[in-house]
Design a protein around this motif. Structure first.
Motif, PDB file in Angstrom:
ATOM      1  N   VAL A  80       6.661   3.179  13.138  1.00  0.00           N
ATOM      2  CA  VAL A  80       5.546   2.702  12.335  1.00  0.00           C
ATOM      3  C   VAL A  80       5.733   1.215  12.050  1.00  0.00           C
ATOM      4  O   VAL A  80       6.809   0.655  12.233  1.00  0.00           O
ATOM      5  CB  VAL A  80       5.444   3.493  11.013  1.00  0.00           C
ATOM      6  CG1 VAL A  80       5.173   4.970  11.294  1.00  0.00           C
ATOM      7  CG2 VAL A  80       6.709   3.337  10.175  1.00  0.00           C
ATOM      8  N   SER A  81       4.680   0.574  11.587  1.00  0.00           N
ATOM      9  CA  SER A  81       4.763  -0.855  11.309  1.00  0.00           C
ATOM     10  C   SER A  81       5.402  -1.143   9.956  1.00  0.00           C
ATOM     11  O   SER A  81       5.986  -2.215   9.747  1.00  0.00           O
ATOM     12  CB  SER A  81       3.371  -1.484  11.367  1.00  0.00           C
ATOM     13  OG  SER A  81       2.835  -1.340  12.674  1.00  0.00           O
ATOM     14  N   SER A  93      10.832  -2.051   7.143  1.00  0.00           N
ATOM     15  CA  SER A  93       9.828  -2.888   6.502  1.00  0.00           C
ATOM     16  C   SER A  93       9.096  -2.023   5.482  1.00  0.00           C
ATOM     17  O   SER A  93       8.483  -1.012   5.843  1.00  0.00           O
ATOM     18  CB  SER A  93       8.847  -3.425   7.545  1.00  0.00           C
ATOM     19  OG  SER A  93       7.788  -4.120   6.928  1.00  0.00           O
ATOM     20  N   MET A  94       9.166  -2.403   4.204  1.00  0.00           N
ATOM     21  CA  MET A  94       8.622  -1.568   3.142  1.00  0.00           C
ATOM     22  C   MET A  94       7.522  -2.277   2.364  1.00  0.00           C
ATOM     23  O   MET A  94       7.602  -3.477   2.102  1.00  0.00           O
ATOM     24  CB  MET A  94       9.729  -1.131   2.185  1.00  0.00           C
ATOM     25  CG  MET A  94      10.699  -0.136   2.799  1.00  0.00           C
ATOM     26  SD  MET A  94      11.998   0.399   1.647  1.00  0.00           S
ATOM     27  CE  MET A  94      13.236  -0.883   1.929  1.00  0.00           C
ATOM     28  N   ILE A  95       6.496  -1.516   2.012  1.00  0.00           N
ATOM     29  CA  ILE A  95       5.439  -1.962   1.105  1.00  0.00           C
ATOM     30  C   ILE A  95       5.477  -0.992  -0.073  1.00  0.00           C
ATOM     31  O   ILE A  95       5.258   0.204   0.103  1.00  0.00           O
ATOM     32  CB  ILE A  95       4.060  -1.936   1.791  1.00  0.00           C
ATOM     33  CG1 ILE A  95       4.046  -2.872   2.999  1.00  0.00           C
ATOM     34  CG2 ILE A  95       2.967  -2.313   0.808  1.00  0.00           C
ATOM     35  CD1 ILE A  95       2.783  -2.772   3.845  1.00  0.00           C
ATOM     36  N   ALA A  96       5.783  -1.492  -1.254  1.00  0.00           N
ATOM     37  CA  ALA A  96       5.997  -0.620  -2.409  1.00  0.00           C
ATOM     38  C   ALA A  96       4.853  -0.736  -3.413  1.00  0.00           C
ATOM     39  O   ALA A  96       4.299  -1.823  -3.618  1.00  0.00           O
ATOM     40  CB  ALA A  96       7.318  -0.971  -3.097  1.00  0.00           C
ATOM     41  N   ALA A 118      11.318  -6.393   0.108  1.00  0.00           N
ATOM     42  CA  ALA A 118      10.131  -5.683   0.579  1.00  0.00           C
ATOM     43  C   ALA A 118       9.199  -6.656   1.302  1.00  0.00           C
ATOM     44  O   ALA A 118       9.105  -7.836   0.946  1.00  0.00           O
ATOM     45  CB  ALA A 118       9.400  -5.023  -0.579  1.00  0.00           C
ATOM     46  N   THR A 119       8.519  -6.153   2.314  1.00  0.00           N
ATOM     47  CA  THR A 119       7.561  -6.981   3.047  1.00  0.00           C
ATOM     48  C   THR A 119       6.378  -7.357   2.171  1.00  0.00           C
ATOM     49  O   THR A 119       5.862  -8.472   2.247  1.00  0.00           O
ATOM     50  CB  THR A 119       7.064  -6.222   4.288  1.00  0.00           C
ATOM     51  OG1 THR A 119       8.184  -5.935   5.127  1.00  0.00           O
ATOM     52  CG2 THR A 119       6.045  -7.024   5.066  1.00  0.00           C
ATOM     53  N   ALA A 120       5.943  -6.413   1.336  1.00  0.00           N
ATOM     54  CA  ALA A 120       4.787  -6.640   0.472  1.00  0.00           C
ATOM     55  C   ALA A 120       4.785  -5.586  -0.623  1.00  0.00           C
ATOM     56  O   ALA A 120       5.607  -4.662  -0.625  1.00  0.00           O
ATOM     57  CB  ALA A 120       3.493  -6.582   1.285  1.00  0.00           C
TER      58      ALA A 120
END
Length: 265
Positions: free
Chosen positions: A183-184, A210-213, A229-231
């Protein structure tokens, strides 16, 4: 963009991307114990630039029509939150005004909004579960897709259509398993249940993902972005009761506060 009106100036960019890890679309991680196979790494799609540079994405609520969404979208775009995920309409939403079922395309309104904002924002979709949802996202022209417990075939369909997939997970094991699927990014949700200290702990356990929280407040925004975190993603805590109150000035203030938090991280 400090005024309360809904003028349409050029969207503001903010934030910076400081992550040195590979997100799997080119560079090798170099660790022999790496979770991803070569096949997974080579097939991982890059997230849209708007998401990785603004480092924030807003997930809009379901059950609001385009007339209600547009003034809110205007505030978000004007204040610099230009990565936005619209809710995936359910494929059975086909009742007409008379209450009879009609064969209408549930992606029509979604497609219209995406087309309207395509030059000013990067618009994706959230709530993708089924292959029918994935096909709807493809038809609507989604730039990315948040997937919640996707059924078999969903991620492959999105990958073939070059739509980056972001899969929901929470625990370290779930995050690792999701990341292994090429996944991206992984959507850490609901991140707030473990407190802000979870940001650093999770990053240490799954450093390559790569995590978006989800972020409910400034402290959470800063904790997750400082941890790598990426975003971060925003939802009800940011939007509050704006669809009932139509208090767009208050919304603008909340958005400006989150933009400031992202800049400081």
């Amino acid at each position: 963009c400090g005024g309360a009106g809904l003028q349409v100036p050029q969207a503001l960019a903010f934030g910076r991307c400081t992550h040195s890890r590979s997100d799997g679309h080119g560079a090798a991680h170099g660790d022999a114990g790496m979770m991803n196979t070569v096949t997974n790494s080579s097939s991982r799609l890059a997230l849209p630039d708007a998401l990785t540079t603004t480092r924030g994405v807003v997930l809009m609520p379901p059950d609001e029509d385009s007339g209600a969404l547009m003034p809110v979208l205007e505030v978000l775009v004007q204040e610099g939150l230009t990565a936005i995920a619209l809710p995936c309409p359910r494929s059975d939403e086909t009742a007409d005004d008379e209450g009879a079922d009609t064969p209408q395309d549930p992606s029509a309104e979604l497609t219209g909004l995406m087309a309207m904002y395509s030059f000013r924002a990067t618009v994706g979709i959230h709530g993708v579960r089924t292959t029918a949802d994935a096909q709807l996202a493809i038809r609507a022209g989604a730039r990315f897709a948040f997937c919640l417990f996707p059924e078999p075939g969903v991620l492959d369909a999105l990958r073939v259509a070059s739509i980056p997939a972001i899969v929901t997970a929470l625990t370290p094991t779930e995050v690792e398993q999701a990341w292994q699927g090429a996944v991206s990014a992984v959507h850490v949700r609901p991140a707030e249940v473990f407190g802000t200290g979870y940001a650093q702990g999770l990053h240490e356990l799954v450093p390559d993902a790569s995590m978006i929280a989800t972020a409910q407040n400034r402290a959470a925004v800063e904790a997750w972005l400082w941890a790598g975190a990426t975003a971060v993603s925003f939802g009800q805590s940011l939007l509050s009761r704006v669809f009932l109150s139509q208090d767009y000035s208050a919304l603008r203030q909340r958005v400006a506060e989150m933009v400031s938090a992202v800049k400081s991280a």
